[in-house]
Design a protein around this motif. Sequence first.
Motif, PDB file in Angstrom:
ATOM      1  N   LYS A   1       6.850   3.416  -5.337  1.00 24.79           N
ATOM      2  CA  LYS A   1       7.043   2.557  -4.358  1.00 24.79           C
ATOM      3  C   LYS A   1       5.715   2.303  -3.471  1.00 24.79           C
ATOM      4  O   LYS A   1       4.883   3.261  -3.382  1.00 24.79           O
ATOM      5  CB  LYS A   1       8.269   2.908  -3.531  1.00 24.79           C
ATOM      6  CG  LYS A   1       9.303   2.515  -3.897  1.00 24.79           C
ATOM      7  CD  LYS A   1      10.765   2.934  -3.012  1.00 24.79           C
ATOM      8  CE  LYS A   1      11.999   2.701  -3.554  1.00 24.79           C
ATOM      9  NZ  LYS A   1      13.088   2.774  -2.840  1.00 24.79           N
TER      10      LYS A   1
ATOM     11  N   GLU B   1       5.189   2.671  -0.614  1.00 21.59           N
ATOM     12  CA  GLU B   1       5.136   3.816   0.535  1.00 21.59           C
ATOM     13  C   GLU B   1       4.276   4.852   0.008  1.00 21.59           C
ATOM     14  O   GLU B   1       3.373   5.509   0.659  1.00 21.59           O
ATOM     15  CB  GLU B   1       6.416   4.085   0.676  1.00 21.59           C
ATOM     16  CG  GLU B   1       6.622   5.176   2.078  1.00 21.59           C
ATOM     17  CD  GLU B   1       7.854   5.413   2.672  1.00 21.59           C
ATOM     18  OE1 GLU B   1       7.942   6.318   3.408  1.00 21.59           O
ATOM     19  OE2 GLU B   1       8.936   4.898   1.938  1.00 21.59           O
ATOM     20  N   GLN B   2       4.522   5.067  -1.351  1.00 18.02           N
ATOM     21  CA  GLN B   2       3.667   6.344  -2.071  1.00 18.02           C
ATOM     22  C   GLN B   2       2.341   5.606  -2.471  1.00 18.02           C
ATOM     23  O   GLN B   2       1.296   6.692  -2.542  1.00 18.02           O
ATOM     24  CB  GLN B   2       4.238   6.977  -3.260  1.00 18.02           C
ATOM     25  CG  GLN B   2       5.408   7.841  -3.069  1.00 18.02           C
ATOM     26  CD  GLN B   2       6.738   7.158  -2.318  1.00 18.02           C
ATOM     27  OE1 GLN B   2       7.289   6.274  -2.936  1.00 18.02           O
ATOM     28  NE2 GLN B   2       6.998   7.620  -1.258  1.00 18.02           N
TER      29      GLN B   2
ATOM     30  N   LEU C   1       0.635   4.034  -0.176  1.00 14.18           N
ATOM     31  CA  LEU C   1      -0.185   4.462   1.212  1.00 14.18           C
ATOM     32  C   LEU C   1      -0.251   5.850   1.055  1.00 14.18           C
ATOM     33  O   LEU C   1      -1.484   6.218   1.790  1.00 14.18           O
ATOM     34  CB  LEU C   1       0.784   3.882   2.333  1.00 14.18           C
ATOM     35  CG  LEU C   1       1.265   2.392   2.201  1.00 14.18           C
ATOM     36  CD1 LEU C   1       2.143   2.226   3.588  1.00 14.18           C
ATOM     37  CD2 LEU C   1      -0.147   1.464   2.428  1.00 14.18           C
ATOM     38  N   GLU C   2       0.382   6.759   0.730  1.00 14.79           N
ATOM     39  CA  GLU C   2       0.316   8.130   0.840  1.00 14.79           C
ATOM     40  C   GLU C   2      -0.826   8.655   0.020  1.00 14.79           C
ATOM     41  O   GLU C   2      -1.687   9.444   0.009  1.00 14.79           O
ATOM     42  CB  GLU C   2       1.392   8.912   0.310  1.00 14.79           C
ATOM     43  CG  GLU C   2       2.892   8.853   1.234  1.00 14.79           C
ATOM     44  CD  GLU C   2       3.800   9.677   0.660  1.00 14.79           C
ATOM     45  OE1 GLU C   2       3.684  10.720  -0.114  1.00 14.79           O
ATOM     46  OE2 GLU C   2       4.980   9.189   0.940  1.00 14.79           O
TER      47      GLU C   2
ATOM     48  N   LYS D   1       5.419  -1.800   1.278  1.00 14.27           N
ATOM     49  CA  LYS D   1       6.180  -0.574   1.024  1.00 14.27           C
ATOM     50  C   LYS D   1       7.024  -0.481   0.001  1.00 14.27           C
ATOM     51  O   LYS D   1       7.522   0.629  -0.739  1.00 14.27           O
ATOM     52  CB  LYS D   1       6.712  -0.028   2.326  1.00 14.27           C
ATOM     53  CG  LYS D   1       5.665   0.357   3.676  1.00 14.27           C
ATOM     54  CD  LYS D   1       6.187   0.854   4.511  1.00 14.27           C
ATOM     55  CE  LYS D   1       5.075   1.440   5.291  1.00 14.27           C
ATOM     56  NZ  LYS D   1       5.785   2.031   6.818  1.00 14.27           N
ATOM     57  N   GLU D   2       8.129  -1.428  -0.143  1.00 12.67           N
ATOM     58  CA  GLU D   2       9.207  -1.488  -0.956  1.00 12.67           C
ATOM     59  C   GLU D   2       8.953  -1.919  -2.478  1.00 12.67           C
ATOM     60  O   GLU D   2       9.866  -2.070  -3.252  1.00 12.67           O
ATOM     61  CB  GLU D   2      10.464  -2.170  -0.306  1.00 12.67           C
ATOM     62  CG  GLU D   2      10.954  -1.535   0.911  1.00 12.67           C
ATOM     63  CD  GLU D   2      11.537  -0.089   0.768  1.00 12.67           C
ATOM     64  OE1 GLU D   2      12.057   0.040  -0.238  1.00 12.67           O
ATOM     65  OE2 GLU D   2      10.959   0.737   1.686  1.00 12.67           O
TER      66      GLU D   2
END
Length: 259
Positions: A154, A156-157, A159-160, A199-200
């Motif tokens: 996703k 979000e990952q 961004l990580e 993010k999604e």
Amino acid sequence: MVNLKKYNDVSKLFVIFLTFFFVASCSKQNYYVTKIEGKRIPITEKENQVPQIENFIKPYREHINKDLDSVLAYCPETLDKSTGKWQTTIGNLMADVTLMRGNIVFQAREKKDIDICLLNNGGIRSILPKGNVTARTAFEIMPFENSLVVITLKGEQILEMVDYFIAEKKPHPLTGVTFTIDKNNLPKNILVQGKPVQKETIYYVGTNDYLSNGGDNMNFFKKGVQKFDLDYKLRNILIDYFKEVDTIPVISDIRITVE
């Protein structure tokens, strides 16, 4: 009548037992390893060889060397992994080639596209020297048996992943994503295939099997929704690419900008 032979045998065993017990009782001193030494003993052509074995393997060795040393392409300048802070020419090439060749398999098998490719700087074990490029060159650059894996992540990952990249301060091979590092050492303007990361949103990220399991502390890969093993070794990806091009490009486009 006493069996003297049996008596003597028992006596001998009893003496041996007492001797062992006495030595064991007195030897209570502890021993510790204080120093370990070793030396390299190279195997050279000067070592004695068995003619029969040498004659047996000679044709196989010559055949392998012929395959490894056949010229596949030409590199106009030396590419290495130590010439840039955030990205390198050999890293750009590795990431681009892996994404491109991997997409051939991924599209045929899953009807999907790989969005991003992230590899590790430490996995590149040699330079790509100026001059003729052979299959042996690919083995020197990528001596391990790592295969290409696609992980579904996703946004979000992603961004990580960018945060990890900045914290590591290493020019890991990266393509498909661009971003800017601001004055506070934080990322901004993160784009995946030219579009702002969401993010999604689901993204398909190509990497090697070692990193896909969280190797080099890339723990964001362990949060993947799905994993696809393409059964395509990174070394073979390089060799296949070398075979299809005449001259290897020097890829120096800007993927990471620092304010």
